[in-house]
Design a protein around this motif. Structure first.
Motif, PDB file in Angstrom:
ATOM      1  N   ALA A 150     -23.920  12.901  -3.841  1.00  0.00           N
ATOM      2  CA  ALA A 150     -25.125  12.085  -3.691  1.00  0.00           C
ATOM      3  C   ALA A 150     -25.884  11.963  -5.005  1.00  0.00           C
ATOM      4  O   ALA A 150     -26.408  10.882  -5.344  1.00  0.00           O
ATOM      5  CB  ALA A 150     -26.030  12.698  -2.619  1.00  0.00           C
ATOM      6  N   MET A 151     -25.944  13.034  -5.784  1.00  0.00           N
ATOM      7  CA  MET A 151     -26.635  12.993  -7.076  1.00  0.00           C
ATOM      8  C   MET A 151     -25.910  12.078  -8.059  1.00  0.00           C
ATOM      9  O   MET A 151     -26.540  11.313  -8.795  1.00  0.00           O
ATOM     10  CB  MET A 151     -26.752  14.402  -7.644  1.00  0.00           C
ATOM     11  CG  MET A 151     -27.674  15.314  -6.851  1.00  0.00           C
ATOM     12  SD  MET A 151     -27.512  17.044  -7.345  1.00  0.00           S
ATOM     13  CE  MET A 151     -28.240  16.986  -8.986  1.00  0.00           C
ATOM     14  N   VAL A 156     -25.960   7.110 -11.213  1.00  0.00           N
ATOM     15  CA  VAL A 156     -25.253   5.892 -11.627  1.00  0.00           C
ATOM     16  C   VAL A 156     -26.027   4.651 -11.194  1.00  0.00           C
ATOM     17  O   VAL A 156     -26.137   3.678 -11.952  1.00  0.00           O
ATOM     18  CB  VAL A 156     -23.824   5.884 -11.049  1.00  0.00           C
ATOM     19  CG1 VAL A 156     -23.136   4.548 -11.319  1.00  0.00           C
ATOM     20  CG2 VAL A 156     -23.008   7.032 -11.655  1.00  0.00           C
ATOM     21  N   GLU A 157     -26.586   4.688  -9.996  1.00  0.00           N
ATOM     22  CA  GLU A 157     -27.351   3.545  -9.493  1.00  0.00           C
ATOM     23  C   GLU A 157     -28.572   3.254 -10.364  1.00  0.00           C
ATOM     24  O   GLU A 157     -28.976   2.095 -10.539  1.00  0.00           O
ATOM     25  CB  GLU A 157     -27.790   3.823  -8.050  1.00  0.00           C
ATOM     26  CG  GLU A 157     -28.628   2.723  -7.412  1.00  0.00           C
ATOM     27  CD  GLU A 157     -27.838   1.440  -7.185  1.00  0.00           C
ATOM     28  OE1 GLU A 157     -28.479   0.361  -7.135  1.00  0.00           O
ATOM     29  OE2 GLU A 157     -26.602   1.518  -7.063  1.00  0.00           O
ATOM     30  N   GLU A 160     -27.374   2.132 -16.469  1.00  0.00           N
ATOM     31  CA  GLU A 160     -26.327   1.141 -16.753  1.00  0.00           C
ATOM     32  C   GLU A 160     -25.202   1.708 -17.601  1.00  0.00           C
ATOM     33  O   GLU A 160     -24.133   1.108 -17.703  1.00  0.00           O
ATOM     34  CB  GLU A 160     -26.934  -0.070 -17.459  1.00  0.00           C
ATOM     35  CG  GLU A 160     -27.935  -0.845 -16.602  1.00  0.00           C
ATOM     36  CD  GLU A 160     -28.453  -2.082 -17.310  1.00  0.00           C
ATOM     37  OE1 GLU A 160     -28.090  -2.284 -18.495  1.00  0.00           O
ATOM     38  OE2 GLU A 160     -29.218  -2.843 -16.668  1.00  0.00           O
ATOM     39  N   ASN A 161     -25.437   2.865 -18.230  1.00  0.00           N
ATOM     40  CA  ASN A 161     -24.464   3.362 -19.199  1.00  0.00           C
ATOM     41  C   ASN A 161     -23.808   4.685 -18.815  1.00  0.00           C
ATOM     42  O   ASN A 161     -23.135   5.303 -19.628  1.00  0.00           O
ATOM     43  CB  ASN A 161     -25.113   3.505 -20.580  1.00  0.00           C
ATOM     44  CG  ASN A 161     -26.341   4.403 -20.582  1.00  0.00           C
ATOM     45  OD1 ASN A 161     -27.115   4.393 -19.632  1.00  0.00           O
ATOM     46  ND2 ASN A 161     -26.516   5.164 -21.645  1.00  0.00           N
ATOM     47  N   ILE A 162     -23.994   5.133 -17.570  1.00  0.00           N
ATOM     48  CA  ILE A 162     -23.208   6.261 -17.069  1.00  0.00           C
ATOM     49  C   ILE A 162     -21.892   5.674 -16.572  1.00  0.00           C
ATOM     50  O   ILE A 162     -21.853   4.974 -15.564  1.00  0.00           O
ATOM     51  CB  ILE A 162     -23.934   7.001 -15.929  1.00  0.00           C
ATOM     52  CG1 ILE A 162     -25.304   7.504 -16.375  1.00  0.00           C
ATOM     53  CG2 ILE A 162     -23.064   8.142 -15.404  1.00  0.00           C
ATOM     54  CD1 ILE A 162     -25.274   8.654 -17.347  1.00  0.00           C
ATOM     55  N   LEU A 181     -17.595   3.280  -7.746  1.00  0.00           N
ATOM     56  CA  LEU A 181     -18.834   2.930  -8.435  1.00  0.00           C
ATOM     57  C   LEU A 181     -18.589   1.891  -9.521  1.00  0.00           C
ATOM     58  O   LEU A 181     -17.489   1.767 -10.044  1.00  0.00           O
ATOM     59  CB  LEU A 181     -19.454   4.189  -9.048  1.00  0.00           C
ATOM     60  CG  LEU A 181     -19.954   5.231  -8.037  1.00  0.00           C
ATOM     61  CD1 LEU A 181     -20.270   6.546  -8.735  1.00  0.00           C
ATOM     62  CD2 LEU A 181     -21.183   4.705  -7.292  1.00  0.00           C
ATOM     63  N   ARG A 182     -19.642   1.165  -9.850  1.00  0.00           N
ATOM     64  CA  ARG A 182     -19.589   0.101 -10.867  1.00  0.00           C
ATOM     65  C   ARG A 182     -18.438  -0.864 -10.577  1.00  0.00           C
ATOM     66  O   ARG A 182     -17.595  -1.158 -11.431  1.00  0.00           O
ATOM     67  CB  ARG A 182     -19.459   0.688 -12.272  1.00  0.00           C
ATOM     68  CG  ARG A 182     -20.613   1.613 -12.639  1.00  0.00           C
ATOM     69  CD  ARG A 182     -20.959   1.509 -14.115  1.00  0.00           C
ATOM     70  NE  ARG A 182     -22.054   2.410 -14.437  1.00  0.00           N
ATOM     71  CZ  ARG A 182     -23.338   2.200 -14.139  1.00  0.00           C
ATOM     72  NH1 ARG A 182     -23.674   1.084 -13.513  1.00  0.00           N
ATOM     73  NH2 ARG A 182     -24.259   3.083 -14.455  1.00  0.00           N
TER      74      ARG A 182
END
Length: 300
Positions: A150-151, A156-157, A160-162, A181-182
Motif C-alpha cells: 500500500a505504501m 508512486v501515485e 512522477e519519477n519513482i 504501476l505506471r
C-alpha cells in the motif's frame, strides 16, 4: 519515458586497501570484470557494498568512479539511501550530477518511524529531483522500516519519477502487484538470489544479485534461461547457484564474497571493521568448489 533496466544488476562490492581507505582503482577493475562477464547493470554502495560504513564523501567519490568506469556500457543505479532525509537528498542529487541512470533509496535505518513519516521521506526526495529516476528499495533485514504494498502504491501515485522497486524482502506478491504501476511500465527487481528463476519466469524485469560479484556468468546464464522461458535450464542453473550461495553464505558474510573473488584474481581487499573476516582457509576451499560448478556451464 523511462527505459526499464532488465537483467542482472550487481550490488557491487566496495574494495578497500589494506590500511583502510577505499581502493578506487580496484573498483574500476571490478567494474570492468563484471561488464566483461555479461552483467546488465551496476548498483554500488548498497548493503553488499558496505555503503553505510562509508562517509558521505567516500560514497560520492566511489559513485563517480563507478559511473566513469562503466562509461555508458551498462546503466549504473547509485544507492543513495541514508539515515536522514537531508543526506539522502544530497547523495541523490550527486548521483544525478555525475550521470548515473538512477538512484535507489532504502528506508532510513536505526530509528523506527511511522508509515506517514516514511512516505513523506520518499516524497521529499522525489520532489526535490523531479526529473531524476528513483527506485524504492525495500530491505527489512537491515532497517526497521518496511515498505508495504500500500505504501509503494501511495508513493508512486504521488510522484512522477519513482520508476521501480528493488525488493529484498522476498515478497514476490508485492513485486508482481507493482508491475501494473505506471501503465505497466514500473521496473521490478528481485533481491533474494534464491528467487531469481521463479521471479524472472513470472515476468519480473531484473535481479539484484550479490553472488553475481563472484559468479556473474552463472547468474547471467540463469537470468537469460528464465527470461527466455527455458525453465528446465533455469531450474538447473538455479540449483547450481543455490550450491554457490551456500558456499558463499549468500551475503551474510561479505568477507566470503571478497575472499573467494580474490581467488579468481580480482583483489578487492577485505571488509571494513567492525565487519568480521571469515577463516581465510575457506576462501580457497570455496573457490575450488565454485570453479568446478562453473566448469559445467555451457559456453556462451
Amino acid at each position: 519515458m523511462y527505459e526499464k533496466i532488465r537483467g542482472i544488476i550487481v550490488p557491487m562490492l566496495t574494495p578497500f586497501k589494506q590500511d583502510g581507505p577505499v581502493d578506487y582503482d580496484a573498483a574500476s577493475t571490478l567494474v570492468n570484470y563484471l561488464i566483461e562477464h555479461g552483467v546488465h547493470g551496476l548498483f554500488p554502495l548498497g548493503t553488499t557494498g558496505e555503503g553505510p560504513l562509508l562517509s558521505l564523501e567516500e560514497r560520492k567519490q566511489l559513485a563517480q568512479v563507478v559511473v566513469q568506469a562503466a562509461a555508458g556500457r551498462v546503466p549504473v543505479v547509485i544507492h543513495s539511501g541514508a539515515i536522514t532525509t537531508a543526506e539522502t537528498i544530497q547523495l541523490t542529487e550527486h548521483a544525478q550530477q555525475i550521470g548515473a541512470r538512477a538512484a535507489a533509496i532504502i528506508p532510513p535505518y536505526y530509528f523506527k518511524i511511522s508509515e506517514r513519516a516514511l512516505i513523506d521521506h520518499y516524497l521529499a526526495v522525489a520532489r526535490r529531483l523531479p526529473s531524476f529516476p528513483i527506485y524504492l528499495y525495500d530491505n527489512p533485514g537491515v532497517t526497521p522500516n518496511h515498505l508495504t504494498k500500500a505504501m509503494v502504491f501511495e508513493i508512486v501515485e504521488a510522484t512522477e519519477n519513482i520508476v521501480g522497486l528493488k525488493d529484498s524482502s522476498g515478497s514476490l506478491e508485492k513485486l508482481f502487484a507493482a508491475r501494473q504501476l505506471r501503465d505497466n511500465t514500473f521496473n521490478t527487481a528481485i533481491g533474494p538470489d534464491g528467487l531469481i528463476a521463479a521471479g524472472v519466469a513470472m515476468g519480473l524485469d531484473a535481479s539484484v544479485s550479490g553472488n553475481a560479484n563472484v559468479v556473474p556468468e552463472l547468474v547471467v546464464a540463469l537470468f537469460n534461461a528464465a527470461d527466455q522461458g527455458n525453465l528446465e535450464t533455469a531450474r538447473s542453473l538455479q540449483d547450481k547457484l543455490n550450491i554457490v550461495r551456500e558456499i558463499l553464505q549468500d551475503g551474510r558474510d561479505m568477507s566470503m564474497f571478497k575472499g573467494v573473488l580474490a581467488q579468481r584474481g580480482i583483489s578487492v581487499g577485505q571488509v571494513r571493521p567492525p565487519l568480521p573476516v571469515a577463516n581465510r582457509d575457506l576462501f580457497a576451499q570455496g573457490w575450488q568448489k565454485i570453479e568446478a560448478i562453473l566448469g559445467t556451464l555451457e559456453p556462451v
